[in-house]
Design a protein around this motif. Structure first.
Motif, PDB file in Angstrom:
ATOM      1  N   ASN A   9      40.595  64.572  93.820  1.00 33.41           N
ATOM      2  CA  ASN A   9      40.658  64.494  92.734  1.00 33.41           C
ATOM      3  C   ASN A   9      41.099  66.033  91.621  1.00 33.41           C
ATOM      4  O   ASN A   9      42.271  66.431  91.351  1.00 33.41           O
ATOM      5  CB  ASN A   9      40.248  63.708  90.922  1.00 33.41           C
ATOM      6  CG  ASN A   9      40.166  62.436  92.085  1.00 33.41           C
ATOM      7  OD1 ASN A   9      41.109  61.618  92.227  1.00 33.41           O
ATOM      8  ND2 ASN A   9      39.748  61.739  91.761  1.00 33.41           N
ATOM      9  N   LYS A  10      39.397  67.135  91.980  1.00 35.57           N
ATOM     10  CA  LYS A  10      39.905  68.069  91.155  1.00 35.57           C
ATOM     11  C   LYS A  10      40.542  69.424  91.920  1.00 35.57           C
ATOM     12  O   LYS A  10      41.170  69.918  91.442  1.00 35.57           O
ATOM     13  CB  LYS A  10      38.514  68.597  91.388  1.00 35.57           C
ATOM     14  CG  LYS A  10      37.816  67.988  90.204  1.00 35.57           C
ATOM     15  CD  LYS A  10      35.832  68.917  90.942  1.00 35.57           C
ATOM     16  CE  LYS A  10      34.696  68.032  90.143  1.00 35.57           C
ATOM     17  NZ  LYS A  10      33.714  68.154  89.870  1.00 35.57           N
ATOM     18  N   ARG A  12      43.555  68.010  93.616  1.00 32.77           N
ATOM     19  CA  ARG A  12      44.618  67.276  93.053  1.00 32.77           C
ATOM     20  C   ARG A  12      45.399  67.796  91.504  1.00 32.77           C
ATOM     21  O   ARG A  12      46.297  68.751  91.618  1.00 32.77           O
ATOM     22  CB  ARG A  12      44.614  66.163  93.432  1.00 32.77           C
ATOM     23  CG  ARG A  12      44.847  65.634  94.787  1.00 32.77           C
ATOM     24  CD  ARG A  12      45.499  63.529  94.662  1.00 32.77           C
ATOM     25  NE  ARG A  12      44.677  62.741  94.307  1.00 32.77           N
ATOM     26  CZ  ARG A  12      43.346  62.738  94.611  1.00 32.77           C
ATOM     27  NH1 ARG A  12      43.479  62.271  95.977  1.00 32.77           N
ATOM     28  NH2 ARG A  12      42.768  62.090  94.214  1.00 32.77           N
ATOM     29  N   THR A  13      44.327  68.279  90.874  1.00 32.17           N
ATOM     30  CA  THR A  13      44.213  68.718  89.144  1.00 32.17           C
ATOM     31  C   THR A  13      44.521  70.303  88.898  1.00 32.17           C
ATOM     32  O   THR A  13      45.564  70.380  88.460  1.00 32.17           O
ATOM     33  CB  THR A  13      43.155  68.268  88.515  1.00 32.17           C
ATOM     34  OG1 THR A  13      42.579  66.835  88.924  1.00 32.17           O
ATOM     35  CG2 THR A  13      43.291  69.320  87.338  1.00 32.17           C
ATOM     36  N   THR A  16      48.299  70.957  90.883  1.00 32.37           N
ATOM     37  CA  THR A  16      49.575  70.143  89.651  1.00 32.37           C
ATOM     38  C   THR A  16      48.938  70.817  88.442  1.00 32.37           C
ATOM     39  O   THR A  16      50.286  71.929  87.928  1.00 32.37           O
ATOM     40  CB  THR A  16      48.824  68.943  88.858  1.00 32.37           C
ATOM     41  OG1 THR A  16      48.830  68.136  89.917  1.00 32.37           O
ATOM     42  CG2 THR A  16      49.869  68.631  88.333  1.00 32.37           C
ATOM     43  N   TYR A  17      48.234  71.678  88.013  1.00 29.63           N
ATOM     44  CA  TYR A  17      48.075  73.043  87.568  1.00 29.63           C
ATOM     45  C   TYR A  17      48.708  74.166  87.692  1.00 29.63           C
ATOM     46  O   TYR A  17      49.569  74.113  86.790  1.00 29.63           O
ATOM     47  CB  TYR A  17      46.907  73.345  86.859  1.00 29.63           C
ATOM     48  CG  TYR A  17      46.641  74.494  85.959  1.00 29.63           C
ATOM     49  CD1 TYR A  17      47.466  74.639  84.557  1.00 29.63           C
ATOM     50  CD2 TYR A  17      46.610  75.660  86.009  1.00 29.63           C
ATOM     51  CE1 TYR A  17      47.086  75.497  83.453  1.00 29.63           C
ATOM     52  CE2 TYR A  17      46.260  77.682  85.212  1.00 29.63           C
ATOM     53  CZ  TYR A  17      46.593  77.194  84.064  1.00 29.63           C
ATOM     54  OH  TYR A  17      46.862  78.300  83.374  1.00 29.63           O
ATOM     55  N   TYR A  75      48.250  72.408  78.214  1.00 30.38           N
ATOM     56  CA  TYR A  75      47.805  71.067  79.187  1.00 30.38           C
ATOM     57  C   TYR A  75      46.599  70.898  78.192  1.00 30.38           C
ATOM     58  O   TYR A  75      46.147  69.527  78.351  1.00 30.38           O
ATOM     59  CB  TYR A  75      47.014  72.170  80.112  1.00 30.38           C
ATOM     60  CG  TYR A  75      47.502  71.250  81.479  1.00 30.38           C
ATOM     61  CD1 TYR A  75      48.690  70.590  82.248  1.00 30.38           C
ATOM     62  CD2 TYR A  75      48.510  72.750  82.553  1.00 30.38           C
ATOM     63  CE1 TYR A  75      49.507  69.992  82.772  1.00 30.38           C
ATOM     64  CE2 TYR A  75      49.630  72.540  83.284  1.00 30.38           C
ATOM     65  CZ  TYR A  75      49.907  70.867  83.236  1.00 30.38           C
ATOM     66  OH  TYR A  75      50.924  71.124  84.409  1.00 30.38           O
ATOM     67  N   LYS A  80      50.833  66.226  78.737  1.00 25.11           N
ATOM     68  CA  LYS A  80      50.740  66.665  79.878  1.00 25.11           C
ATOM     69  C   LYS A  80      51.844  66.674  81.317  1.00 25.11           C
ATOM     70  O   LYS A  80      51.704  67.517  81.946  1.00 25.11           O
ATOM     71  CB  LYS A  80      49.542  65.466  80.373  1.00 25.11           C
ATOM     72  CG  LYS A  80      49.324  65.794  82.501  1.00 25.11           C
ATOM     73  CD  LYS A  80      48.104  64.921  82.986  1.00 25.11           C
ATOM     74  CE  LYS A  80      47.661  65.255  84.626  1.00 25.11           C
ATOM     75  NZ  LYS A  80      49.146  65.386  85.502  1.00 25.11           N
ATOM     76  N   ASP A  84      53.217  69.283  83.387  1.00 24.51           N
ATOM     77  CA  ASP A  84      53.397  69.358  84.510  1.00 24.51           C
ATOM     78  C   ASP A  84      55.285  69.982  85.734  1.00 24.51           C
ATOM     79  O   ASP A  84      55.671  69.963  86.878  1.00 24.51           O
ATOM     80  CB  ASP A  84      53.840  67.766  85.503  1.00 24.51           C
ATOM     81  CG  ASP A  84      52.098  67.378  85.441  1.00 24.51           C
ATOM     82  OD1 ASP A  84      51.581  68.191  85.635  1.00 24.51           O
ATOM     83  OD2 ASP A  84      51.714  65.892  85.237  1.00 24.51           O
TER      84      ASP A  84
END
Length: 234
Positions: A9-10, A12-13, A16-17, A75, A80, A84
């Motif tokens: 998850n981190k 992917r985050t 994404t950023y 962000y 959000k 994105d």
């Protein structure tokens, strides 16, 4: 499994950023593509470091800082989904270009750049509310307002010196300009017209930008090329 899931998850985050940040560079030209944004950033750095540019590396680094700061600000405090799509970064990157195009390298200039880039997020939200009844958005108006605020203030502040100390004056002895241009001259001016969207004076950067646009939309690249040619002709 939980640790692997958290790590995933981190990651992917973070991706994404990074993607949203790069899209912010592309959104200056209305293209929400990270690859377009990456090529645009490469073009900016080429124009600021390359042999055909004006050798102003601070403009490139200012653009990168402005892009990162404004995207992070969006962000943290705003939508959000807008982040994105790169909608928080495109004003910030332009502020970063403008500050070191016109102001010298001081700590306070960097502070003004960081503060101004962050404030484009607030300004965008405010101006979008104003323009909402007209079914339009603020586009790059926040960049224009924030940049003029910084630059006009800088004229009265000793810690924000201009790049050139000379004061612009109207010429006293005006002669007829030489209007003889070669085809190569016109091609270079045409490409520089595209690069100047980011205040970069480099024909190679113009090629970077056209390729960046074509990656996302061939029509966007075509209309950008045509518009620069028409403006140059006029």
């Amino acid at each position: 499994m939980n640790n692997e899931s958290t790590s995933g998850n981190k990651q992917r985050t973070l991706m994404t950023y990074i993607s949203g940040t790069l899209k912010g560079a592309g959104q200056v030209m209305f293209q929400g593509s990270a690859w377009t944004g990456l090529l645009i950033m490469a073009g900016i750095f080429w124009g600021c470091y390359g042999p055909d540019g004006e050798h102003m590396p601070l403009v490139a680094w200012g653009a990168l800082v402005g892009l990162v700061v404004s995207t992070a600000m969006g962000y943290i405090f705003e939508s959000k989904s807008d982040g994105d799509q790169g909608l928080w970064g495109f004003n910030g990157i332009l502020v970063g270009c403008a500050v070191f195009t016109f102001l010298g390298n001081t700590v306070w200039a960097w502070m003004a750049l960081i503060f101004g880039s962050a404030m484009t997020v607030v300004a965008r939200r405010g101006f979008n509310n104003v323009f909402a009844p007209f079914n339009t958005t603020s586009y790059t108006f926040p960049f224009i307002v924030v940049s003029w605020f910084i630059l006009l203030s800088g004229r009265l502040m000793g810690q924000l010196p201009p790049v050139g100390e000379a004061v612009a004056e109207f010429p006293t002895n005006v002669t007829s300009p030489d209007l003889t241009y070669t085809f190569a001259d016109l091609v270079i001016y045409w490409l520089k017209g595209i690069s100047q969207v980011f205040l970069v004076n480099s024909w190679v950067t113009g090629i970077f930008f056209l390729v960046a646009l074509a990656l996302c939309s061939r029509w966007a690249a075509f209309w950008a090329a045509l518009s620069s040619a028409v403006a140059l002709f006029v």
